[in-house]
Design an enzyme around this catalytic site. Structure first.
Site, PDB file in Angstrom:
ATOM      1  N   PHE A 458       0.843  -1.189   0.000  1.00 55.39           N
ATOM      2  CA  PHE A 458       0.000   0.000   0.000  1.00 55.39           C
ATOM      3  C   PHE A 458       0.881   1.242   0.000  1.00 55.39           C
ATOM      4  CE2 PHE A 458      -4.091  -1.825   2.114  1.00 55.39           C
ATOM      5  CZ  PHE A 458      -4.158  -2.777   1.111  1.00 55.39           C
ATOM      6  N   GLU A 459       0.577   2.164  -0.893  1.00 53.99           N
ATOM      7  CA  GLU A 459       1.338   3.404  -0.991  1.00 53.99           C
ATOM      8  C   GLU A 459       0.378   4.584  -1.059  1.00 53.99           C
ATOM      9  OE1 GLU A 459       4.238   3.148  -4.116  1.00 53.99           O
ATOM     10  OE2 GLU A 459       4.825   1.122  -3.572  1.00 53.99           O
TER      11      GLU A 459
END
Length: 674
Positions: A458-459
């Site tokens: 996740f970014e």
């Protein structure tokens, strides 16, 4: 488009204040940003001669070319839905004599320009939307009479607005049989359904990127559009399908399908269907075997799998589906080796480094992360994975060959995971419904391809902490709580052999030494927001490989700032994970140390793969310092960590592009460590 996996975070200010991080490519909300679908989504001035060309391109297969006239700047623009009171970063790769990039809207006039000539150069500007602003217009243009310019990979990074229809579907293909046309296309992010058109008339709809039509005999032209609650996209390019006739009806559906498991092999049997000359066996929606008898075997890998059978005769027309048979295959025996090499494989896209078939992944890699599974929308929790389309990756293998490649790697003891997120895949599990959709859809991907586990990458804006959420062990922010619950459910479903890895950026982990959530001093709410997830899953976490790249300066345990690309940066960042650290400097609120075998160092494989590339020699000096206490630089770690697990890289493809320098040199080094 994806130039590399994560993009550069904004530099952090040295001192008491934290500059808000703005990781480019974290949440691109531009439609058709790389002009892979021509000019779809863009409006260009009438005299610009604008077109999508195949050369030169910055990445992918196409880029914009436009030529300003003496009285025209050849502007191309699109209106994008945004949210009020939010920060956005706009960037694009351009070439030409004079090129301008900007965004306009109520109270907004952000712009920048460059004169890069024949070399590609990135332009970047930023702005903050005011109260009530729900859309902006982004544009790129040249200058009066100054010659053609090119633009590619336009990115507007920030939270998407409401009411944005999906992009135009691409990759539509069709095959014809007797009284049947089978259509498939590339799934569209954000789409909840599709409309199918035959010869200009809508004939049906679908929720998946496939449709079977039963037209009259002849040659028919098909197009599809994508839909969601906000509206409908334009129609795709046409696909022509020829349908035959004079064929008996399909056989009846087979009955009595049953399945059994022996080791890693699933055996299935069923009753013969009258008039059938053969049978297709399906695992989920994937066809895995074609046989003439009433039995077949499959080796799907660990997990719970659902099968059905369809009969066919000489015409090729399939029957309806049989009853379903569900079986569970235990996890593969064995564990990861003492020293591991983890690499990401561009399985769903191309970005200039070249596509690699699963069967051709070098044996140096112990863990292969398939990049990426992405959500249908930011908050849906519904994750989809599709192989790279032929238009992007001409040498892409069939799904059957892709799965066979996975099996071959697993037979050698390799682990193959689905990686969720990446630079474009923003995932916010804001509700329990999204949590449950995440579990269901990720399980479906794992089961379909027989994978060994899951990587969380996740970014951007996927994780954040609400104001007041400061208890590491008892988070309250829904996106954090729901992700933890989803991961625990998946771990329980697949058992102890399920491999769980995470690849956060330093901004989301080590920055917690100074900042945690919104806190005080104007910090970004995403600061160190991975920490409660890592902490909650530490008992089930196989590997944490923080990305020691695309990072601003980060303060280490020596209270000094360390900059990426150096030996000391990797030592300082890894030491924080293996020694633990007080959150925001509070000795009463500590992130505890992880086990040595849970930690690997994340690196770019080549100078083109991401900011912060570190040479082979410097990487191995850092590993020496951490694992053996030798070759240390100015930073001295709090201990010696002989069981430090290994190295991760973005990416296997970029490593091949760079002549396998990363995998061959570091594999030999890790093997020598023992």
């Amino acid at each position: 488009m994806r130039a590399w996996k994560p993009a550069a975070l904004a530099a952090l200010l040295l001192g008491a204040l934290l500059a808000p991080a703005s990781p480019a490519h974290a949440a691109n909300i531009v439609t058709n940003p790389g002009f892979e679908s021509g000019l779809s989504g863009w409006t260009c001035s009438a005299t610009s001669g604008a077109q999508a060309v195949t050369t030169p391109v910055h990445s992918g297969t196409r880029a914009l070319q436009a030529a300003p006239a003496g009285s025209d700047t050849a502007r191309c623009q699109q209106t994008v839905a945004v949210q009020p009171g939010q920060a956005y970063t706009l960037s694009a790769w351009v070439r030409g004599s004079y090129v301008f990039l900007g965004a306009t809207g109520t109270g907004i006039n952000a712009s920048t320009w460059g004169s890069p000539g024949a070399a590609w150069s990135q332009l970047t500007t930023s702005f903050t939307t005011g109260t009530g602003v729900t859309s902006v217009t982004v544009h790129v243009n040249g200058w009066y009479g100054q010659g053609a310019y090119h633009a590619d990979d336009v990115v507007l990074d920030g939270p998407p607005g409401q009411g944005q229809p999906p992009a135009v579907p691409t990759g539509l293909t069709g095959t014809g049989g007797m009284n049947q046309a089978r259509l498939t296309w590339t799934a569209v992010t954000g789409a909840t359904g599709y409309n199918v058109f035959r010869n200009g008339t809508r004939v049906g709809s679908a929720t998946e990127a496939a449709y079977t039509d039963n037209p009259s005999p002849g040659t028919h032209s098909y197009r599809v559009s994508a839909t969601n609650a906000a509206g409908e996209s334009a129609q795709s390019a046409a696909a022509s399908v020829t349908v035959g006739n004079d064929v008996p009806p399909p056989p009846p559906a087979p009955t009595g399908l049953t399945g059994s498991v022996s080791g890693s092999t699933v055996s299935l049997t069923w009753n013969a269907a009258p008039t059938a000359t053969g049978y297709h066996l399906y695992r989920g929606t994937a066809r895995v075997a074609t046989v003439t008898g009433t039995g077949a075997t499959d080796s799907p890998g660990p997990g719970t799998h659902t099968y059905h059978v369809r009969a066919f005769h000489t015409s090729g027309v399939e029957s309806a589906a049989s009853n379903q048979a569900t079986v569970t295959v235990a996890g593969n025996p064995g564990t990861l080796p003492k020293r591991v090499m983890v690499g990401y494989l561009h399985a769903s896209f191309a970005n200039g480094s070249g596509y690699i078939r699963m069967a051709d992944v070098p044996n140096e890699w112990d863990v292969i992360n398939l990049a990426f599974g992405e959500p249908t929308s930011v908050t849906s929790g519904d994750i989809r994975f599709r192989q790279c389309p032929v238009a992007e990756c001409p040498n892409v293998e069939s799904e059957a060959d892709f799965i066979a490649g996975i099996r071959a790697k697993q037979a050698l003891g390799k682990k193959v995971l689905i990686s969720i997120g990446g630079q474009n895949g923003q995932v916010q599990l804001t509700t329990t419904a999204a949590r449950d959709a995440f579990v269901s859809s990720v399980s479906a991907i794992i089961d379909r391809y027989g994978l060994d586990g899951l990587d969380i990458d996740f970014e951007g804006h996927s994780l954040y902490l609400n104001a007041g959420d400061t208890n590491l062990s008892a988070p309250t922010t829904p996106v954090i709580v729901n992700l933890i619950a989803a991961l625990r459910t998946l771990k329980a479903r697949y058992g102890t052999r399920f491999v769980l890895t995470m690849a956060p950026e330093t901004f989301f982990v080590q920055l917690g030494y100074q900042f945690y959530g919104p806190g005080t001093g104007g910090a970004d709410s995403r600061s160190a927001s991975y920490l409660p997830v890592i902490h909650a899953m530490r008992g089930d976490l196989t590997l944490l490989h923080v990305q020691d790249y695309n990072s601003g300066p980060i303060m280490g345990l020596d209270n000094q700032y360390h900059t990426m690309g150096t030996h000391d940066f990797h030592v300082a960042m890894t030491d924080m994970l293996l020694a633990g650290f007080p959150i925001r400097g509070d000795v009463n609120n500590v992130f505890p140390a992880l086990r040595q075998d849970q930690v690997a160092i994340g690196l770019p494989a080549a100078p083109w793969a991401g900011n912060g590339f570190t040479t082979v020699a410097e990487v191995q000096k850092a590993f020496d310092c951490l694992a053996k206490g030798t070759n240390c630089g100015p930073y001295r770690p709090r201990g010696v960590y002989p069981n430090l697990r290994g190295l991760m890289t973005w990416s296997i493809n970029w490593d091949k592009y760079n002549g396998f320098e990363f995998s061959r040199a570091h594999r030999a080094y890790l093997n020598a460590l023992g």
